[in-house]
Design a protein around this motif. Sequence first.
Motif, PDB file in Angstrom:
ATOM      1  N   UNK B  58      24.807  53.987  30.574  1.00  0.00           N
ATOM      2  CA  UNK B  58      25.050  55.396  30.243  1.00  0.00           C
ATOM      3  C   UNK B  58      26.255  55.490  29.309  1.00  0.00           C
ATOM      4  N   UNK B  80      22.280  56.286  21.295  1.00  0.00           N
ATOM      5  CA  UNK B  80      23.104  56.100  22.499  1.00  0.00           C
ATOM      6  C   UNK B  80      22.174  56.056  23.714  1.00  0.00           C
ATOM      7  N   UNK B  81      22.638  55.379  24.742  1.00  0.00           N
ATOM      8  CA  UNK B  81      21.897  55.348  26.005  1.00  0.00           C
ATOM      9  C   UNK B  81      22.361  56.494  26.895  1.00  0.00           C
ATOM     10  N   UNK B  82      21.402  57.280  27.371  1.00  0.00           N
ATOM     11  CA  UNK B  82      21.708  58.273  28.403  1.00  0.00           C
ATOM     12  C   UNK B  82      21.753  57.585  29.765  1.00  0.00           C
TER      13      UNK B  82
END
Lengths: 165, 165
Positions: B58, B80-82
Amino acid sequence: MGDTEFIIEPGRQDIVIKREFDAPREIVYRALTDPALISNWWGPRRYETIVDEFEPRAGGRWRFVNRNAQTGEEHGFHGVFHSATPELIVQTSEYEGYPGVPALEWMELDETNGKTRVTAVSLAPSVEARDMVVASGMEEGARETYDRLAEVIDGLKTPASSAGF
Amino acid sequence: MGDTEFIIEPGRQDIVIKREFDAPREIVYRALTDPALISNWWGPRRYETIVDEFEPRAGGRWRFVNRNAQTGEEHGFHGVFHSATPELIVQTSEYEGYPGVPALEWMELDETNGKTRVTAVSLAPSVEARDMVVASGMEEGARETYDRLAEVIDGLKTPASSAGF
């Protein structure tokens, strides 16, 4: 107080919100991204907003908790920023009461003649998820949020800039 | 080699890809998130994939560059990674040749009897953006990516696990 326009078409996955603010983009962007100001406008008035994390930059995280001071009821929301510039803010947004795939949210800020038109889109992972958000009373809460944001923006304007200099 | 299924319905903003891998979820997740393995499967075979950033957590960032070794042509992608768990990976994805609002992408991994069914959704900011991705030859490239991923997964299986023990 200006008008907040909602575009919610049947069968679609998005909610579009439009609002014009009587301030240059730089001021609107400051209101949107200054961590010290968030609790003055984010969420409906009946909730206190607690800012747990807020890093408006690519890869930054955010987390807010809405707390009803009367009942103690709390609602958490979090996500990550894909980007944050005065022209375009893109983030994910997950309601912690309904964990899983978040919404993708973006906000475009366009300045003309010292006024800033904000177009905000919230794109849900499905039509059903979008309709659930609409049914939850989102529109009333968002209307209040945008009115509160306008108040914060008004407070940031100096006498000189509000007089048009 | 298994089949990769595509669901691309007219008028929608998403592309859904389904594929079953003959391996437990833990192995599939490792193939998807080990930075050292990305360049062995991400993108079409005719491109070299250079991993610039890759932090599957995250708030983590990722950036890959696809490079055509013959022509030197390069295509950058980032996001981006959630979130990133063996059950669900959620990220944003922006093609740098078309900057602006990214796609929201998520991948669900379901394991049954030692096989893992992956359902990947790419949700574009508009129907037009989705259709542009489809018209760019996405399907052929994605089919190759999923075949390469299956090869990497096969390589990660130990003789014991591939024999069903």
